[in-house]
Motif scaffolding. Structure first.
Motif, PDB file in Angstrom:
ATOM      1  N   VAL A 163       0.849  -1.184   0.000  1.00 52.32           N
ATOM      2  CA  VAL A 163       0.000   0.000   0.000  1.00 52.32           C
ATOM      3  C   VAL A 163       0.887   1.237   0.000  1.00 52.32           C
ATOM      4  O   VAL A 163       1.781   1.361   0.835  1.00 52.32           O
ATOM      5  CB  VAL A 163      -0.934   0.022   1.226  1.00 52.32           C
ATOM      6  CG1 VAL A 163      -1.781   1.300   1.225  1.00 52.32           C
ATOM      7  CG2 VAL A 163      -1.841  -1.206   1.225  1.00 52.32           C
ATOM      8  N   THR A 199       0.884   5.382   0.277  1.00 53.06           N
ATOM      9  CA  THR A 199       0.107   6.559   0.665  1.00 53.06           C
ATOM     10  C   THR A 199       1.034   7.764   0.770  1.00 53.06           C
ATOM     11  O   THR A 199       2.247   7.597   0.945  1.00 53.06           O
ATOM     12  CB  THR A 199      -0.603   6.341   2.012  1.00 53.06           C
ATOM     13  OG1 THR A 199       0.379   6.066   3.024  1.00 53.06           O
ATOM     14  CG2 THR A 199      -1.590   5.186   1.938  1.00 53.06           C
ATOM     15  N   ARG A 234       2.448   8.599   6.426  1.00 47.83           N
ATOM     16  CA  ARG A 234       2.283   7.434   7.286  1.00 47.83           C
ATOM     17  C   ARG A 234       0.878   7.403   7.887  1.00 47.83           C
ATOM     18  O   ARG A 234       0.263   6.345   8.013  1.00 47.83           O
ATOM     19  CB  ARG A 234       3.352   7.447   8.389  1.00 47.83           C
ATOM     20  CG  ARG A 234       3.310   6.264   9.341  1.00 47.83           C
ATOM     21  CD  ARG A 234       3.577   4.933   8.658  1.00 47.83           C
ATOM     22  NE  ARG A 234       4.844   4.906   7.945  1.00 47.83           N
ATOM     23  CZ  ARG A 234       5.266   3.855   7.229  1.00 47.83           C
ATOM     24  NH1 ARG A 234       4.497   2.786   7.129  1.00 47.83           N
ATOM     25  NH2 ARG A 234       6.412   3.892   6.603  1.00 47.83           N
ATOM     26  N   VAL A 239      -2.957   7.653   7.895  1.00 46.61           N
ATOM     27  CA  VAL A 239      -3.971   7.389   6.877  1.00 46.61           C
ATOM     28  C   VAL A 239      -5.350   7.574   7.510  1.00 46.61           C
ATOM     29  O   VAL A 239      -5.718   6.842   8.427  1.00 46.61           O
ATOM     30  CB  VAL A 239      -3.838   5.967   6.310  1.00 46.61           C
ATOM     31  CG1 VAL A 239      -4.946   5.690   5.298  1.00 46.61           C
ATOM     32  CG2 VAL A 239      -2.467   5.773   5.681  1.00 46.61           C
ATOM     33  N   LEU A 279      -8.574   1.536   4.731  1.00 51.37           N
ATOM     34  CA  LEU A 279      -7.143   1.406   4.428  1.00 51.37           C
ATOM     35  C   LEU A 279      -6.351   1.062   5.673  1.00 51.37           C
ATOM     36  O   LEU A 279      -5.388   0.277   5.616  1.00 51.37           O
ATOM     37  CB  LEU A 279      -6.616   2.690   3.790  1.00 51.37           C
ATOM     38  CG  LEU A 279      -7.156   3.039   2.399  1.00 51.37           C
ATOM     39  CD1 LEU A 279      -6.439   4.260   1.846  1.00 51.37           C
ATOM     40  CD2 LEU A 279      -7.033   1.864   1.440  1.00 51.37           C
ATOM     41  N   GLN A 280      -6.726   1.621   6.803  1.00 51.27           N
ATOM     42  CA  GLN A 280      -6.059   1.269   8.057  1.00 51.27           C
ATOM     43  C   GLN A 280      -6.180  -0.230   8.343  1.00 51.27           C
ATOM     44  O   GLN A 280      -5.224  -0.880   8.784  1.00 51.27           O
ATOM     45  CB  GLN A 280      -6.658   2.076   9.210  1.00 51.27           C
ATOM     46  CG  GLN A 280      -6.332   3.559   9.180  1.00 51.27           C
ATOM     47  CD  GLN A 280      -7.108   4.347  10.223  1.00 51.27           C
ATOM     48  OE1 GLN A 280      -7.943   3.800  10.954  1.00 51.27           O
ATOM     49  NE2 GLN A 280      -6.858   5.642  10.294  1.00 51.27           N
ATOM     50  N   ILE A 295      -3.815  -2.062   5.957  1.00 51.59           N
ATOM     51  CA  ILE A 295      -2.403  -1.868   6.320  1.00 51.59           C
ATOM     52  C   ILE A 295      -2.042  -2.643   7.577  1.00 51.59           C
ATOM     53  O   ILE A 295      -0.899  -3.098   7.742  1.00 51.59           O
ATOM     54  CB  ILE A 295      -2.121  -0.362   6.493  1.00 51.59           C
ATOM     55  CG1 ILE A 295      -2.200   0.349   5.126  1.00 51.59           C
ATOM     56  CG2 ILE A 295      -0.762  -0.121   7.131  1.00 51.59           C
ATOM     57  CD1 ILE A 295      -2.230   1.858   5.224  1.00 51.59           C
ATOM     58  N   ARG A 309       2.563  -4.635   3.224  1.00 48.68           N
ATOM     59  CA  ARG A 309       3.655  -3.682   3.426  1.00 48.68           C
ATOM     60  C   ARG A 309       3.146  -2.281   3.098  1.00 48.68           C
ATOM     61  O   ARG A 309       2.498  -2.067   2.076  1.00 48.68           O
ATOM     62  CB  ARG A 309       4.844  -4.052   2.529  1.00 48.68           C
ATOM     63  CG  ARG A 309       6.093  -3.207   2.756  1.00 48.68           C
ATOM     64  CD  ARG A 309       7.334  -3.957   2.288  1.00 48.68           C
ATOM     65  NE  ARG A 309       7.172  -4.469   0.939  1.00 48.68           N
ATOM     66  CZ  ARG A 309       7.562  -3.815  -0.167  1.00 48.68           C
ATOM     67  NH1 ARG A 309       8.138  -2.618  -0.059  1.00 48.68           N
ATOM     68  NH2 ARG A 309       7.396  -4.349  -1.357  1.00 48.68           N
ATOM     69  N   HIS A 310       3.480  -1.312   3.960  1.00 45.69           N
ATOM     70  CA  HIS A 310       3.019   0.069   3.809  1.00 45.69           C
ATOM     71  C   HIS A 310       4.225   0.963   3.533  1.00 45.69           C
ATOM     72  O   HIS A 310       5.179   0.997   4.317  1.00 45.69           O
ATOM     73  CB  HIS A 310       2.300   0.524   5.082  1.00 45.69           C
ATOM     74  CG  HIS A 310       1.754   1.908   5.007  1.00 45.69           C
ATOM     75  ND1 HIS A 310       1.483   2.678   6.127  1.00 45.69           N
ATOM     76  CD2 HIS A 310       1.426   2.698   3.933  1.00 45.69           C
ATOM     77  CE1 HIS A 310       1.007   3.852   5.746  1.00 45.69           C
ATOM     78  NE2 HIS A 310       0.961   3.887   4.425  1.00 45.69           N
ATOM     79  N   THR A 328       5.433   5.048   2.070  1.00 42.61           N
ATOM     80  CA  THR A 328       4.950   6.415   1.877  1.00 42.61           C
ATOM     81  C   THR A 328       5.811   7.128   0.836  1.00 42.61           C
ATOM     82  O   THR A 328       6.876   6.648   0.448  1.00 42.61           O
ATOM     83  CB  THR A 328       4.980   7.204   3.191  1.00 42.61           C
ATOM     84  OG1 THR A 328       6.338   7.346   3.628  1.00 42.61           O
ATOM     85  CG2 THR A 328       4.174   6.481   4.277  1.00 42.61           C
TER      86      THR A 328
END
Length: 232
Positions: free
Chosen positions: A40, A42, A45, A47, A52-53, A56, A62-63, A65
């Motif tokens: 994901v 964004t 960091r 969100v 989406l939270q 994640i 994996r998140h 930014t």
């Protein structure tokens, strides 16, 4: 320009008072696609979206930014939330399993949608990719500019990172040394030709930007080896 894997964009629909259903459509579509782990992307960091939270928070997701972002971070199935035009450009030419984009601004996404031809996800309908001809017709450009852009496109296609400095210098030198060649050519014509040649968006912006600067009367710094260069 096109993708060789499934691509979709979730768009805000008239009448929607919240972006959360838009976010949910993108997540649902992506998880329906086969492939590897989910990444994901964004802007920050933090969100502000429960759906989406929740995604994640899953251990396998994996998140990343925008800060410190590089395209090499992307693999498997990717959800890119609210990209700017610059970040849309970075999505080309990479081997993923699937890509879902959450649109924020129609103007930022318009050119990418036209080129990428993604599935478009609305609240009340899904718009499938349009059928296209293999060749895109483009207005012929005079004074040898067609051939110049075809040459530059062929050179850029040979590099994984696109246009190199020496090809840029050749273009800049020709624009200064042969101004008569470029006077009747518009920036929009150059952009259209480059898109028809399937050049990378970054390279299209670079070339169109050169011509725009010349139209404004600006000059370029060109390395000595190309100062007198012009295309035959």
């Amino acid at each position: 320009m096109s993708y060789n894997y499934p691509v979709a964009i979730s768009r805000l629909t008239d009448g929607e008072l919240s972006r959360e259903p838009q976010n949910a459509r993108a997540v649902r579509w992506l998880l329906e696609q086969s492939g590897g782990a989910v990444v994901v992307v964004t802007p920050r960091r933090e969100v502000d979206s429960p759906v989406l939270q929740q995604l994640i928070a899953q251990p396998s997701v994996r998140h990343v930014t925008w800060r410190g972002f590089s395209i090499g971070m992307l693999s498997g199935r990717v959800l890119h939330a609210w990209p700017s035009r610059e970040h849309f450009q970075k999505l080309w030419g990479h081997d993923l399993d699937a890509l879902a984009v959450i649109e924020w601004n129609e103007d930022e996404a318009a050119e990418w949608i036209e080129d990428a031809n993604p599935v478009q996800l609305f609240a009340d309908r899904t718009v499938e990719p349009v059928a296209r001809r293999d060749e895109v017709e483009c207005e012929p450009l005079p004074n040898g500019v067609d051939g110049i852009l075809e040459y530059v496109a062929a050179m850029a296609a040979g590099y994984s990172t696109g246009l190199k400095w020496n090809e840029e210098d050749k273009l800049k030198a020709d624009m200064m040394n042969r101004p008569d060649r470029w006077v009747p050519i518009t920036v929009d014509q150059v952009r259209a030709k480059c898109r028809a040649l399937k050049m990378r968006p970054d390279d299209i912006d670079t070339i169109a930007g050169f011509l725009q600067r010349r139209k404004e009367g600006r000059r370029f710094n060109v390395r000595s080896s190309y100062k007198t260069f012009s295309f035959n």
